[in-house]
Design a protein around this motif. Structure first.
Motif, short mmCIF file in Angstrom:
data_model
loop_
_atom_site.label_atom_id
_atom_site.label_comp_id
_atom_site.label_asym_id
_atom_site.label_seq_id
_atom_site.Cartn_x
_atom_site.Cartn_y
_atom_site.Cartn_z
N LEU A 106 0.63 -1.25 -0.11
CA LEU A 106 0.11 -0.02 -0.15
C LEU A 106 0.82 1.30 -0.02
O LEU A 106 0.62 2.17 -0.80
N LEU A 107 1.95 1.37 0.73
CA LEU A 107 2.72 2.49 0.98
C LEU A 107 3.47 2.70 -0.40
O LEU A 107 3.69 3.74 -0.80
N ASN A 108 4.08 1.69 -0.86
CA ASN A 108 4.67 1.73 -2.34
C ASN A 108 3.75 2.32 -3.35
O ASN A 108 4.14 2.94 -4.16
N ILE A 109 2.69 1.87 -3.18
CA ILE A 109 1.52 2.50 -4.30
C ILE A 109 1.27 3.68 -4.26
O ILE A 109 1.41 4.56 -4.92
N ILE A 110 1.12 4.19 -2.73
CA ILE A 110 0.72 5.78 -2.57
C ILE A 110 1.90 6.50 -3.01
O ILE A 110 1.97 7.71 -3.67
N VAL A 111 3.25 6.06 -2.48
CA VAL A 111 4.55 6.94 -2.78
C VAL A 111 4.58 7.27 -4.19
O VAL A 111 4.95 8.31 -4.88
N SER A 112 4.33 6.11 -5.09
CA SER A 112 4.69 6.25 -6.32
C SER A 112 3.41 7.29 -7.03
O SER A 112 3.71 8.12 -8.13
N TRP A 113 2.26 6.92 -6.60
CA TRP A 113 1.22 7.84 -7.00
C TRP A 113 1.49 9.18 -6.72
O TRP A 113 1.18 10.10 -7.39
N ASP A 114 2.30 9.56 -5.56
CA ASP A 114 2.69 11.01 -5.44
C ASP A 114 3.51 11.49 -6.60
O ASP A 114 3.34 12.58 -7.17
N TRP A 115 4.42 10.41 -6.71
CA TRP A 115 5.50 11.03 -7.63
C TRP A 115 5.09 11.19 -9.10
O TRP A 115 5.40 12.53 -9.52
N LEU A 116 4.09 10.59 -9.43
CA LEU A 116 3.63 10.62 -11.01
C LEU A 116 2.26 11.23 -11.07
O LEU A 116 1.37 10.98 -12.04
N THR A 117 1.91 12.08 -9.91
CA THR A 117 0.53 12.55 -9.62
C THR A 117 0.04 13.51 -11.27
O THR A 117 -0.98 13.39 -11.50
N PHE A 118 1.15 14.18 -11.55
CA PHE A 118 0.90 15.17 -12.75
C PHE A 118 1.49 14.83 -14.00
O PHE A 118 1.48 15.36 -15.08
N SER A 119 2.05 13.44 -13.96
CA SER A 119 2.89 13.11 -15.23
C SER A 119 1.93 13.04 -16.54
O SER A 119 2.37 13.44 -17.56
N ALA A 120 0.88 12.39 -16.45
CA ALA A 120 -0.01 12.22 -17.39
C ALA A 120 -0.84 13.53 -17.81
O ALA A 120 -1.68 13.52 -18.74
#
Length: 537
Positions: A106-120
């Motif tokens: 769960l934490l790895n999912i969230i931290v990566s989501w934070d990283w690429l929040t604006f990528s797309a």
């Protein structure tokens, strides 16, 4: 249970494997059925023998908290390098290990989501915050550089305090970072970009605590039959978060005014995901395997050993390059495709395919490698495939058909994601008893540092002109294109290919020996012998 008969000295996985008597007795004989270096079984040999006698759920205890575990003696004392051994060890695996595994997922999912929040949604985000696309790239770059800054603390925390402390620190940083990002986004018509960056940096500081933890957690809670799969599940959850960001971001954002809601939803999800961190068990009541109890080098001896180990460089350098390239292409996928009139949705799907196909492939390959111990073969197959994919992707946007980017990104993801857990676990095998968190953190830190550098260089190589597709002149090099960036990525991907292909060559077979597997097998042999050749039921 089957009995064990010994003949001669215990074999190591450097070419002298254990043969298996089909009638049920295990005999240690001098054979050459496998080289034990991670090339997989060459017949009935070490891997099959390992399956018969190694310390797994069957031999180390049942997978529950109520069974009576077996005890084995261990040498007592402190080693010259500062390592500590215990006088008596109980081997057992526990169902509660899955709770910690799920929490790291769960934490790895969230931290990566934070990283690429604006990528797309880079163009839309730039419009909302009233900044350039290059500034949006710095959100991703700052996140990666934060990893490097926190790495020394991460190694110390995992080595001295263990995974639970690292998980709690990451959870606190994620909670603070996400809500600061949201507060900054709501501060005025165009938000406060400085506040957004501060929140992003806090979230970036959390990433190494959860990304470097899986190998340490696997070594602590799992046996050698499940470590690769466990590490794969926890580590590859990180890019899964990136895939969710690539897919869900465009669905939640259709115009600039939707950006605050996007940040709010991610903050709420992160809050829910971090709460269970405070309730996980710090460590198992008893070790899971013999290698888990073996004295581990302290930090200074670990670093000294790695600095003089050629095999470490030959694996860690390509891994860091490919992680860096993956971080770069994930962050820039929208800006690579949009100048050729691809939409944000199409770019988001491409980024998601890169990750989702990779996750599915890794879910298939990890258990196979875990069972066969074919680490070295897998590495030597994946690395050239990754390099060829970067080469092919150089011309994919110019086709102006979405099929070419989708196919190449899918194959690239499959090879890249399969490589991640294999490399992390194989480095632990060949450097044992170096602490797992040391090799893991070094590899991830190198990847994040190079990823940040690659993004900066890639942005500088961008052609002049609008890069959102509005200036597309339907040539091979439209305004704002990143063709030079793709060439840069290809050169980097190709230049490191010879390193892993040379593993085990030039008389260095001993350097690719699986030391941790050896330790578990030899301990299992001693337990059989100590019990008169019979394991009590």
């Amino acid at each position: 249970m089957r009995g064990l008969k010994t003949k001669g000295s215990a074999a190591h996985s450097n070419g002298n494997a254990n043969g298996v008597d089909r009638k049920g007795d295990l005999k240690t004989t001098e054979t050459n059925v496998t080289n034990g270096s991670g090339n997989g079984p060459g017949g009935v040999g070490e891997v099959e023998a390992l399956h018969e006698i190694r310390s797994d759920d069957e031999l180390l205890g049942s997978d529950d908290d109520g069974a009576s575990p077996r005890r084995v003696a261990a040498e007592d004392g402190t080693g010259d390098d500062g390592t500590i051994a215990s006088s008596e060890t109980v081997f057992k695996v526990y169902k509660r290990r899955w709770f910690g595994l799920v929490q790291l997922v769960l934490l790895n999912i969230i931290v990566s989501w934070d990283w690429l929040t604006f990528s797309a949604n880079s163009s839309t985000a730039a419009e909302f915050y009233n900044v350039t696309s290059s500034s949006i790239n710095w959100i991703s770059t700052a996140f990666l550089f934060s990893f490097v800054v926190a790495s020394p603390v991460v190694v110390f925390t995992l080595h001295r305090k263990g995974p639970k402390t690292a998980i709690i620190i990451a959870s606190i940083l994620l909670l603070l970072g996400n809500w600061i990002r949201y507060g900054a986004t709501k501060a005025g018509k165009h938000g406060n970009f400085g506040g957004l960056m501060f929140g992003q940096i806090l979230a970036g500081l959390a990433q190494p605590f959860v990304l470097a933890a899986p190998t340490r957690y696997s070594d602590l809670w799992f046996t050698n039959r499940g470590r690769v799969a466990a590490t794969a599940v926890m580590s590859l959850a990180n890019p899964l978060g990136g895939a969710l960001a690539q897919l869900i971001g465009p669905a939640w954002v259709s115009k600039a005014s939707d950006i605050p809601n996007l940040v709010l939803y991610v903050s709420i999800i992160s809050s829910v995901a971090t709460i269970p961190s405070f309730f996980i068990t710090a460590k198992p009541p008893t070790p899971s395997s013999h290698s888990g109890t073996q004295p581990k080098h302290q930090l200074r001896p670990s670093l000294k050993f790695l600095l003089t180990c050629p095999e470490f460089y030959m694996i860690a350098l390509p891994y860091a390059f490919y992680v860096g390239l993956f971080n770069s292409i994930s962050s820039l996928i929208n800006q690579i495709l949009q100048p050729y009139s691809f939409t944000e949705d199409e770019a988001g799907i491409g980024g998601a395919l890169l990750i989702v196909v990779g996750l599915v492939t890794a879910a298939i390959t990890s258990p196979i490698v875990d069972r066969t111990k074919s680490y070295l073969i897998a590495i030597k197959v994946c690395v050239p495939v990754i390099a060829v994919c970067y080469l092919a992707f150089t011309w994919a946007p110019q086709t102006r058909t979405i099929v070419a980017p989708y196919v190449i990104l899918s194959v690239l993801g499959a090879a890249s994601f399969s490589l991640v857990p294999i490399v992390l676990e194989y480095l632990i095998e060949i450097t044992h008893p170096v602490a797992p968190e040391v090799t893991s953190t070094i590899c991830w830190t190198g990847g994040q540092l190079l990823g940040g550098i690659f993004i900066i260089v890639s942005d500088a190589l961008r052609a002049s002109g609008a890069n959102d597709g509005t200036a597309d002149d339907h040539t091979d090099r439209p305004p704002g294109n990143m063709y030079n960036t793709l060439i840069f990525q290809t050169v980097l991907a190709l230049v490191v290919v010879p390193l892993p292909l040379a593993l085990g060559c030039c008389g260095r077979h001993h350097g690719v020996r699986m030391r941790r597997v050896d330790a578990d097998r030899e301990a299992a042999e001693r337990r059989y012998v100590a019990n008169g050749g019979e394991v009590p039921v």
